[in-house]
Design a protein around this motif. Structure first.
Motif, PDB file in Angstrom:
ATOM      1  N   VAL A   1      -0.404  54.656  53.346  1.00  0.00           N
ATOM      2  CA  VAL A   1       1.010  54.587  53.703  1.00  0.00           C
ATOM      3  C   VAL A   1       1.705  55.712  52.954  1.00  0.00           C
ATOM      4  O   VAL A   1       1.627  55.794  51.728  1.00  0.00           O
ATOM      5  N   GLY A   2       2.365  56.603  53.687  1.00  0.00           N
ATOM      6  CA  GLY A   2       3.044  57.733  53.056  1.00  0.00           C
ATOM      7  C   GLY A   2       4.501  57.423  52.757  1.00  0.00           C
ATOM      8  O   GLY A   2       5.220  56.886  53.609  1.00  0.00           O
ATOM      9  N   LEU A   3       4.933  57.717  51.536  1.00  0.00           N
ATOM     10  CA  LEU A   3       6.326  57.498  51.118  1.00  0.00           C
ATOM     11  C   LEU A   3       6.902  58.791  50.554  1.00  0.00           C
ATOM     12  O   LEU A   3       6.227  59.475  49.775  1.00  0.00           O
ATOM     13  N   PRO A   4       8.168  59.110  50.878  1.00  0.00           N
ATOM     14  CA  PRO A   4       8.981  58.478  51.928  1.00  0.00           C
ATOM     15  C   PRO A   4       8.372  58.710  53.305  1.00  0.00           C
ATOM     16  O   PRO A   4       7.557  59.619  53.489  1.00  0.00           O
ATOM     17  N   LEU A   5       8.787  57.915  54.270  1.00  0.00           N
ATOM     18  CA  LEU A   5       8.130  57.928  55.573  1.00  0.00           C
ATOM     19  C   LEU A   5       8.275  59.259  56.300  1.00  0.00           C
ATOM     20  O   LEU A   5       7.357  59.702  56.989  1.00  0.00           O
TER      21      LEU A   5
ATOM     22  N   PHE B   1      11.266  51.134  41.430  1.00  0.00           N
ATOM     23  CA  PHE B   1      11.304  49.692  41.189  1.00  0.00           C
ATOM     24  C   PHE B   1      11.238  48.912  42.498  1.00  0.00           C
ATOM     25  O   PHE B   1      10.465  47.959  42.636  1.00  0.00           O
ATOM     26  N   LEU B   2      12.034  49.328  43.486  1.00  0.00           N
ATOM     27  CA  LEU B   2      12.048  48.633  44.767  1.00  0.00           C
ATOM     28  C   LEU B   2      10.699  48.755  45.476  1.00  0.00           C
ATOM     29  O   LEU B   2      10.229  47.806  46.121  1.00  0.00           O
ATOM     30  N   GLY B   3      10.074  49.927  45.365  1.00  0.00           N
ATOM     31  CA  GLY B   3       8.760  50.108  45.968  1.00  0.00           C
ATOM     32  C   GLY B   3       7.719  49.195  45.340  1.00  0.00           C
ATOM     33  O   GLY B   3       6.881  48.603  46.036  1.00  0.00           O
ATOM     34  N   GLN B   4       7.762  49.077  44.010  1.00  0.00           N
ATOM     35  CA  GLN B   4       6.813  48.197  43.326  1.00  0.00           C
ATOM     36  C   GLN B   4       7.036  46.735  43.705  1.00  0.00           C
ATOM     37  O   GLN B   4       6.078  45.973  43.880  1.00  0.00           O
ATOM     38  N   VAL B   5       8.307  46.337  43.821  1.00  0.00           N
ATOM     39  CA  VAL B   5       8.621  44.960  44.225  1.00  0.00           C
ATOM     40  C   VAL B   5       8.073  44.683  45.620  1.00  0.00           C
ATOM     41  O   VAL B   5       7.451  43.642  45.875  1.00  0.00           O
ATOM     42  N   ALA B   6       8.300  45.627  46.539  1.00  0.00           N
ATOM     43  CA  ALA B   6       7.798  45.461  47.902  1.00  0.00           C
ATOM     44  C   ALA B   6       6.276  45.383  47.933  1.00  0.00           C
ATOM     45  O   ALA B   6       5.691  44.583  48.685  1.00  0.00           O
TER      46      ALA B   6
ATOM     47  N   LEU C   1       1.039  58.836  48.555  1.00  0.00           N
ATOM     48  CA  LEU C   1       0.165  58.193  49.524  1.00  0.00           C
ATOM     49  C   LEU C   1      -0.430  56.937  48.893  1.00  0.00           C
ATOM     50  O   LEU C   1      -1.230  57.015  47.946  1.00  0.00           O
ATOM     51  N   ILE C   2      -0.009  55.774  49.407  1.00  0.00           N
ATOM     52  CA  ILE C   2      -0.442  54.479  48.884  1.00  0.00           C
ATOM     53  C   ILE C   2      -1.612  53.979  49.712  1.00  0.00           C
ATOM     54  O   ILE C   2      -1.510  53.882  50.941  1.00  0.00           O
TER      55      ILE C   2
END
Length: 398
Positions: free
Chosen positions: A24-28, A62-67, A34-35
């Motif tokens: 999954v690439g961030l940001p899209l 932080f928001l990415g880790q929470v998700a 790349l996760i």
């Protein structure tokens, strides 16, 4: 362009049992991180490759880790995850961004520590001539096994090689107040340069102010590598003096709005360089890019990583002032002119004095050191010197 021969194995590439070749690439829209399609814990820990300094960046992390921990990223990945070759990136790394690279990293990790990674997270780095791919490799239980860097350009290769030198030298210094990665391996294949090191993910991100742990670490680094010399004999000094005397200055794009002020600093440097360059100065090794995003704090110990800009010799106090100036500029968004005005007004004097007390090393001329540090930052001189390049194209003198 033909891809170099990198002696890569395909034994794990495209393994359908674990989906390790899907990311999954961030940001899209313009992926930089790349996760892997792995466990939620691995996906959360993959954000260890992202070390922002700004509040916005920290919030995004932080928001990415929470998700990720909530399983939302893994669920979304079933719809948006794609093979690594799918991502559009710069020519500097496009030729190495494939499944063979993933497999090669896994092979090298297995040879270095006896364990084969199950999944790999990747950061594509800042576009430019220093761009490189970085990676964290995890086992099946989501434990980080190793951190890797891969460079394709000559400049990226020089920085990776310099970090290898730094980690090798630091290994024998016997640090008590801090820690740094252990070098697990390094080498090259064709035009690709790679480095493998132990991960430093324990502790918490460094605060944006220098604390006791920072000063203790810098004092120990200075004490282990201390010597006295004249600044005019220092390589970076020679390059800075050469550039200051040239018709143009290669100022980094982000600072060009302050051209007039930078020229003023240049003139001050030239006016004081003869006397300052001949004065005996305390020199010591320096991290070179000492800043909150390259440091973590674990209890009373400092964990310093990303030693690409390592300097075997720099004026004592270099890292402390570099930390302050980078925080003021990149995190607090202050202009160079306002930072310099605060410096001259004594706003950072306590930090300099704390370094002197902890290290037992006196700084002969704090203002002159400040000139050296800030001009080196705006001219991007540390990586340029490490890579053996001094660029004269830039802003013409007024």
């Amino acid at each position: 362009m033909k891809k170099p021969e990198v002696r890569l194995s395909n034994c794990m590439a495209g393994n359908p049992e674990n989906g390790s070749h899907l990311f999954v690439g961030l940001p899209l829209r313009q992926p930089r991180l790349l996760i892997p399609m792995a466990s939620s814990r691995t996906q959360s820990r993959s954000f260890g490759l992202y070390n922002p300094g700004s509040r916005h960046g920290k919030l995004s992390k932080f928001l990415g880790q929470v998700a990720a921990r909530a399983g939302l990223m893994k669920a979304a990945g079933r719809l948006v995850a794609v093979p690594i070759e799918t991502f559009n990136t710069t020519s500097a790394i496009r030729s190495i961004l494939d499944r063979r690279m993933i497999s090669s990293l896994q092979d090298r990790c297995q040879r270095a520590i006896g364990k084969r990674p199950f999944s790999v997270a990747l950061s594509l780095g800042e576009p430019g001539r220093y761009q490189k791919v970085t990676a964290i490799m995890f086992d099946k239980s989501s434990t980080p096994l190793a951190f890797a860097k891969i460079g394709f350009s000559p400049q990226a290769g020089s920085l990776i090689a310099n970090e290898s030198v730094a980690l090798t030298r630091l290994r024998f210094k016997g640090f008590r107040e801090g820690a740094f990665p252990t070098l697990l391996g390094c080498g090259s294949a064709g035009s690709v340069v790679w480095l493998l090191q132990s991960p430093l993910l324990s502790g918490v991100p460094s605060p944006a102010t220098l604390q006791d742990a920072h000063f203790d670490f810098l004092a120990e680094l200075a004490g282990n590598t201390f010597q006295v010399m004249r600044p005019e004999l220092w390589t970076i000094w020679s390059h800075l003096r050469y550039l200051a005397d040239s018709p143009t200055l290669p100022v980094k794009a982000q600072f060009r709005s302050e051209t007039a002020f930078i020229m003023h600093l240049r003139d001050e440097f030239l006016a004081s360089s003869r006397e300052g360059g001949q004065m005996p100065w305390p020199f010591a090794a320096a991290h070179g890019d000492f800043a909150p995003w390259n440091v973590r704090v674990a209890g009373n110990r400092l964990l310093a990583f990303d030693w690409e800009y390592y300097l075997s010799l720099a004026p004592a106090g270099w890292d402390a002032l570099h930390f302050i100036f980078r925080v003021e500029n990149l995190i607090k968004r202050k202009s160079l002119e306002s930072i310099w005005a605060a410096f001259e007004a004594g706003a950072y004097r306590n930090s300099v004095a704390r370094f002197e007390r902890r290290s037992g090393v006196g700084i002969p001329d704090e203002r002159f050191l400040g000139l050296l540090v800030i001009l080196t930052i705006v001219l991007d001189l540390v990586p340029a010197c490490i890579c053996g390049e001094v660029r004269l194209e830039g802003i013409a003198r007024s």
